[in-house]
Design a protein around this motif. Structure first.
Motif, short mmCIF file in Angstrom:
data_model
loop_
_atom_site.label_atom_id
_atom_site.label_comp_id
_atom_site.label_asym_id
_atom_site.label_seq_id
_atom_site.Cartn_x
_atom_site.Cartn_y
_atom_site.Cartn_z
N LYS A 93 11.32 34.24 76.76
CA LYS A 93 10.55 35.45 77.05
C LYS A 93 9.83 35.30 78.39
CE LYS A 93 9.80 36.58 72.17
NZ LYS A 93 8.81 36.77 71.08
N GLN A 94 9.47 36.46 78.98
CA GLN A 94 8.76 36.47 80.25
C GLN A 94 7.47 37.27 80.10
OE1 GLN A 94 11.29 37.39 83.75
NE2 GLN A 94 12.97 37.47 82.30
N ALA A 95 6.39 36.77 80.68
CA ALA A 95 5.12 37.50 80.73
C ALA A 95 4.84 37.82 82.19
CB ALA A 95 3.99 36.65 80.15
N LEU A 96 4.73 39.10 82.49
CA LEU A 96 4.62 39.56 83.87
C LEU A 96 3.34 40.38 84.07
CD1 LEU A 96 8.32 40.82 84.10
CD2 LEU A 96 7.43 38.70 85.08
N GLY A 97 2.60 40.07 85.12
CA GLY A 97 1.44 40.88 85.48
C GLY A 97 1.85 41.97 86.46
N HIS A 98 1.17 43.10 86.37
CA HIS A 98 1.52 44.21 87.27
C HIS A 98 0.25 44.86 87.83
CE1 HIS A 98 3.58 47.59 89.06
NE2 HIS A 98 2.65 48.36 88.54
N LEU A 99 0.32 45.21 89.11
CA LEU A 99 -0.75 45.96 89.76
C LEU A 99 -0.16 46.82 90.86
CD1 LEU A 99 -3.86 46.44 90.15
CD2 LEU A 99 -3.78 44.65 91.89
N GLY A 100 -0.47 48.11 90.85
CA GLY A 100 -0.15 48.98 91.97
C GLY A 100 1.30 49.40 92.06
N TYR A 101 1.74 49.66 93.29
CA TYR A 101 3.04 50.28 93.53
C TYR A 101 3.43 50.03 94.98
CZ TYR A 101 -0.39 53.67 95.22
OH TYR A 101 -1.46 54.26 95.85
N GLN A 102 4.66 50.40 95.32
CA GLN A 102 5.13 50.28 96.69
C GLN A 102 4.85 51.58 97.45
OE1 GLN A 102 9.21 48.97 96.80
NE2 GLN A 102 8.80 47.18 95.51
N GLY A 103 4.79 51.46 98.77
CA GLY A 103 4.39 52.60 99.60
C GLY A 103 5.26 53.82 99.43
N THR A 104 6.54 53.62 99.15
CA THR A 104 7.46 54.76 99.03
C THR A 104 7.45 55.40 97.64
OG1 THR A 104 9.26 53.23 98.47
CG2 THR A 104 9.01 53.85 100.80
N ASP A 105 6.79 54.77 96.69
CA ASP A 105 6.87 55.26 95.30
C ASP A 105 6.25 56.65 95.14
OD1 ASP A 105 8.07 52.88 94.71
OD2 ASP A 105 6.34 52.00 93.70
N ILE A 106 5.13 56.90 95.83
CA ILE A 106 4.46 58.19 95.68
C ILE A 106 5.37 59.31 96.16
CG2 ILE A 106 2.47 59.60 96.34
CD1 ILE A 106 0.83 57.09 96.56
N ALA A 107 6.05 59.11 97.27
CA ALA A 107 6.96 60.14 97.78
C ALA A 107 8.10 60.41 96.81
CB ALA A 107 7.50 59.73 99.14
N ILE A 108 8.64 59.35 96.19
CA ILE A 108 9.70 59.52 95.20
C ILE A 108 9.19 60.35 94.03
CG2 ILE A 108 11.12 58.30 93.51
CD1 ILE A 108 11.25 55.97 95.53
N LEU A 109 8.01 60.02 93.55
CA LEU A 109 7.43 60.75 92.42
C LEU A 109 7.14 62.21 92.78
CD1 LEU A 109 5.07 57.93 91.17
CD2 LEU A 109 6.94 58.94 89.85
N ALA A 110 6.64 62.43 93.98
CA ALA A 110 6.35 63.81 94.41
C ALA A 110 7.61 64.65 94.39
CB ALA A 110 5.71 63.80 95.80
N GLU A 111 8.72 64.08 94.84
CA GLU A 111 9.99 64.82 94.83
C GLU A 111 10.50 65.04 93.41
OE1 GLU A 111 11.37 66.39 97.18
OE2 GLU A 111 10.09 65.65 98.82
N LEU A 112 10.26 64.09 92.52
CA LEU A 112 10.65 64.27 91.12
C LEU A 112 9.87 65.41 90.48
CD1 LEU A 112 10.94 60.54 89.99
CD2 LEU A 112 12.83 62.18 90.19
N VAL A 113 8.59 65.51 90.80
CA VAL A 113 7.78 66.62 90.30
C VAL A 113 8.26 67.93 90.90
CG1 VAL A 113 5.47 67.63 90.19
CG2 VAL A 113 5.76 65.17 89.88
#
Length: 349
Positions: A288-308
């Motif tokens: 099994k793997q335990a992974l920490g996560h924080l934030g996002y990449q700079g292009t992610d917001i633009a991708i999401l905006a287009e999906l919306v």
């Protein structure tokens, strides 16, 4: 632009805050001044007020709020490609510009990322400053209230699902805590083809909402038969990926326990709790793997905006309420007390 504006100000030494008149900031080289349309209230904002987040690196006085949308009101020296009046989303953080990674190029991998509303002033205010390099254009047809939450409440789950969790088509996914972050993990996991998606929450109303926005199953995490129910829902496979959007000991360890061999638990929620991986023998043999996560990449917001904009991602239910800047305390209270199980409450200056 000169004059004053209304802004929330948090005083680190006392843990108190107030809405005050402060000077409108002037954009420096490479910066823009944004007239704030909306700014979300996030649990991480509450963590600074409540003292859960220690505030290391936070100025003595700071304006909170890091999920913002607005229009450009003024351009700083050297800014190109943007115009006054453009509808934009500022990034919720900025690279330090001086660490080893920043100096050699990959600023998206900054070792000392500075977080908006923690390291520098945020957007619970009439105006806020932002670096032009971190702006995202808001497409036509995307409401500004939904645009605001893309900067963290949606982009952080996107990063968790796509980058850290690397969810693949057909993988079984569990989401512990279906609030402001978990709701969007459910939606995005469905968008990338996870199957089945299992939501886990203590509140029946939240579980029902999770089914409405894309979960295939919704269980009470306190159910003594939970393991058997997850096994049945996954046809005996158990979970490929468990997302812990709560971040406490019980949710982390339960998510880890419900994984198939080789599965990943991704910690998105944050707290001061200490959790265990069990024995090194068991953890190693299970792969099994335990992974920490924080934030996002700079292009992610633009991708999401287009999906919306294209209708692929529906965030219409994510706005649980709007308060004025003068009533930001009421929004904080509603989120803190989970009144109405809000996904996101926004401030409209």
């Amino acid at each position: 632009m000169t004059g004053t504006m209304r802004a929330q100000r948090f005083y680190k030494a006392t843990g108190q805050w107030a809405v005050e008149d402060v000077p409108i900031p002037e954009p420096g080289p490479g910066q823009v001044l944004i007239k704030v349309a909306y700014c979300g209230i996030c649990h991480s904002d509450l963590s600074l007020i409540d003292g859960v987040f220690g505030g290391m690196g936070t100025p003595d006085v700071i304006t909170q709020g890091h999920e913002a949308s607005g229009t450009i009101a003024a351009l700083g020296e050297g800014v190109t490609g943007w115009s006054v009046g453009d509808r934009v989303i500022p990034a919720a953080g900025r690279p330090c510009g001086t660490c080893a990674n920043c100096l050699r190029g990959p600023v998206g991998q900054c070792l000392n990322i500075q977080l908006m509303a923690f390291a520098y002033d945020g957007a619970w205010a009439e105006y806020t400053l932002a670096g032009a390099f971190g702006l995202t254009q808001v497409p036509d047809g995307v409401p500004m209230d939904q645009a605001a939450i893309l900067a963290d409440a949606v982009s952080t789950p996107f990063g968790a699902v796509v980058h850290t969790g690397q969810v693949r088509i057909g993988e079984a996914v569990g989401v512990w805590g279906v609030g402001g972050v978990g709701t969007h993990i459910v939606q995005l996991a469905r968008l990338v083809g996870a199957n089945p998606i299992i939501a886990l929450d203590l509140e029946e109303a939240v579980r029902e909402r999770a089914l409405e926005i894309g979960a295939d199953f919704a269980f009470d995490s306190r159910d003594p038969d939970l393991q058997a129910k997850i096994a049945e829902a996954t046809k005996g496979r158990m979970l490929d990926v468990a997302f812990d959007a709560v971040g406490v000991k019980s949710t982390f360890e339960q998510g880890l326990a419900m994984l198939a061999n080789g599965g990943r638990v991704v910690v998105v929620g944050l707290s001061g709790d200490e959790a265990s991986l069990g024995s090194t023998l068991g953890f190693g043999l299970s792969r099994k793997q335990a992974l920490g996560h924080l934030g996002y990449q700079g292009t992610d917001i633009a991708i999401l905006a287009e999906l919306v904009a294209s209708g692929r991602l529906d965030l219409s239910r994510s706005i649980s309420g709007v308060v004025s800047l003068e009533d930001v305390g009421e929004g904080i209270r509603r989120l803190h007390e989970r009144e109405g199980n809000p996904i996101r409450i926004l401030v409209q200056p």
